[in-house]
Enzyme design. Structure first.
Site, short mmCIF file in Angstrom:
data_model
loop_
_atom_site.label_atom_id
_atom_site.label_comp_id
_atom_site.label_asym_id
_atom_site.label_seq_id
_atom_site.Cartn_x
_atom_site.Cartn_y
_atom_site.Cartn_z
CE1 TYR A 33 -3.62 2.59 0.66
CE2 TYR A 33 -2.36 3.26 2.59
CZ TYR A 33 -3.39 3.49 1.70
OH TYR A 33 -4.20 4.60 1.85
CG ASP A 87 5.71 3.75 1.03
OD1 ASP A 87 5.98 4.38 2.07
OD2 ASP A 87 4.56 3.67 0.56
CE LYS A 96 0.83 4.72 8.52
NZ LYS A 96 0.84 4.01 7.26
C1 LIG Z 1 0.27 4.61 5.88
C2 LIG Z 1 1.04 4.40 4.63
C3 LIG Z 1 0.98 5.29 3.55
C4 LIG Z 1 0.02 6.45 3.51
O1 LIG Z 1 0.27 7.37 4.50
P1 LIG Z 1 -0.92 8.37 4.93
O2 LIG Z 1 -0.27 9.28 5.91
O3 LIG Z 1 -2.00 7.50 5.51
O4 LIG Z 1 -1.36 9.06 3.69
C5 LIG Z 1 1.82 5.08 2.47
N1 LIG Z 1 2.67 4.04 2.45
C6 LIG Z 1 2.75 3.16 3.47
C7 LIG Z 1 3.74 2.05 3.40
C8 LIG Z 1 1.91 3.30 4.58
O5 LIG Z 1 1.96 2.39 5.56
#
Ligand SMILES: *Cc1c(COP(=O)(O)O)cnc(C)c1O
Length: 433
Positions: A143, A238, A266
């Protein structure tokens, strides 16, 4: 018992889609009434009906120091006294940026945004600008936020172009993405041999943690790196979850692989809305105002959020809690492995991230590494386990396909309670049928 949560949920459903402002919060994957949380501290949540829970969702990852950490709190309180948004250059983001680029030297330049989604969106734009190519490779089960081109699923046939995985995403946007299975180096090689010259970048969660915890073999990540070098594509890690979580320098530090670009989110904001992208200086110099890639934000590098992020990262550097967190999670694994629950589930974990795999006995040393490998029972049994644990005052992430998190605020006795509650669930027959 959750009378007030139910009341608030009914009211919320009238004015917000599904009653929430981010989908998983609605408990759709587990059923029942989502608990409305009134306050939190340490490892504990308190809902509007005054029920207390040990929290293993931890705001989906940002709160590695637990809720309302004293040091973060006092830094934020002081910051509030200075005002909360200037829309101008300020020293707080500079301090955070200098700390990150000093500790993670291959992040030569960084840009702060407000979410992980924004960070990914901008990193992909930079990759396209830098390479003059359009296609992006992503993996099934990873994701990357709700960026249009990332809300896609595999088309039919090998290395076919993707199709939309959300209404409202155009099929022309979807065709810019190539979706490949995780943990399959041969499909990867084949895709590169066909499309290598069109691929601007490969984006990957180096520890996929948004569809269960699909731990990849280091070889897979290394071959990804090698293939991107061969085809002159960029590699984007990511690290929105893994950054500052699996090690201060994230999976890049753990694997020794230096991606061209990285996205953070995060933990970087200490629980406030922050995202960031960064990496090679020549790539980051493409970003406005120094280069032609436009990207901006009214509230970007918000001083309160920057202060919370800085206090969090400084504390992580000072206390270096990583091995302690991993050891505490090992305690959960050890307890469950030697219990009656061992025949019905296993704990898959990486650093302080964990996922209960239902229907996979602990004795098998099998690791689930791709979405097709997730046991059927995850869907049917997890909701029952979730509610059993909830009734014992334990709040896991409310979906069988989401991971849970440990923080430094969790104690050994929190962990022992969790292990015991899972065993009670097994005795109560939760895993049968
Ligand atoms: C949570 C997450 C996102 C998106 O971040 P948001 O702050 O919710 O937009 C993108 N990539 C990864 C791996 C994530 O866990």
């Amino acid at each position: 018992m959750s009378k007030k949560s139910l009341e608030l949920f009914e009211r919320s459903k009238k004015i917000a889609p599904g009653g929430v402002h981010s989908p998983v919060r609605a408990f759709k994957g587990v059923g029942g009434v989502p608990r409305f949380i009134r306050k939190a501290r340490g490892s504990e949540l308190v809902d509007v009906d005054d029920v207390h829970y040990t929290d293993y969702c931890m705001s989906w990852g940002p709160l590695i120091l637990g809720h309302r950490d004293e040091d973060v709190l006092s830094a934020v309180e002081q910051a509030l006294q200075r005002g909360w948004s200037y829309g101008a250059a300020e020293p707080y983001s500079l301090e955070l940026a200098e700390l990150i680029t000093k500790q993670i030297p291959w992040v030569q330049k960084i840009r702060f945004v407000n979410s992980g989604t924004e960070a990914v969106m901008a990193a992909l734009r930079v990759a396209r600008a830098a390479t003059g190519r359009t296609k992006i490779v992503k993996f099934e089960g990873c994701y990357h936020g709700h960026v249009d081109s990332m809300l896609v699923k595999a088309g039919s046939g090998l290395a076919e172009m993707a199709s939309p995985d959300s209404a409202g995403v155009s099929s022309s946007t979807a065709t810019e993405t190539i979706v490949l299975p995780l943990n399959d180096p041969s499909v990867l090689e084949k895709a590169f041999s066909i499309h290598g010259q069109e691929i601007a970048a490969v984006i990957v969660e180096p520890v996929p943690a948004n569809n269960g915890l699909l731990i990849q073999k280091p070889d897979f990540l290394h071959s990804l790196y090698a293939l991107t070098r061969q085809s002159k594509s960029l590699l984007i890690f990511d690290e929105v979850i893994t950054g500052f979580r699996v090690a201060f320098g994230g999976m890049a530090e753990v694997t020794g692989i230096k991606p061209d670009l990285v996205t953070y989110g995060k933990i970087i904001g200490g629980g406030f809305p922050v995202g960031a992208y960064g990496g090679r200086e020549d790539l980051m110099n493409l970003v406005a105002p120094s280069g032609p890639v436009y990207q901006a934000g009214t509230l970007s590098a918000n001083p309160i959020a920057m202060t919370a992020g800085l206090a969090t990262l400084k504390k992580l550097l000072k206390t270096d809690p990583y091995s302690k967190l991993a050891a505490r999670l090992q305690l959960l694994k050890d307890k469950l492995q030697n219990s009656t629950a061992a025949s019905v589930l296993s704990v898959q974990s990486f650093a302080s991230i964990f996922w209960l795999v239902i229907g996979q006995p602990s004795s098998t040393d099998h690791t689930v590494r791709s979405i097709t490998d997730i046991p059927e029972k995850q869907k049917t049994i997890f909701p029952k386990l979730f509610h059993f644990l909830l009734s014992k005052g334990i709040y896991l992430s409310p979906s069988g396909y989401e991971v849970s998190f440990l923080s430094t605020a969790h104690s050994d006795s929190d962990i022992l309670n969790l292990a015991e509650a899972v065993q009670l669930a097994a005795k109560a027959g939760i895993f049968e049928s």
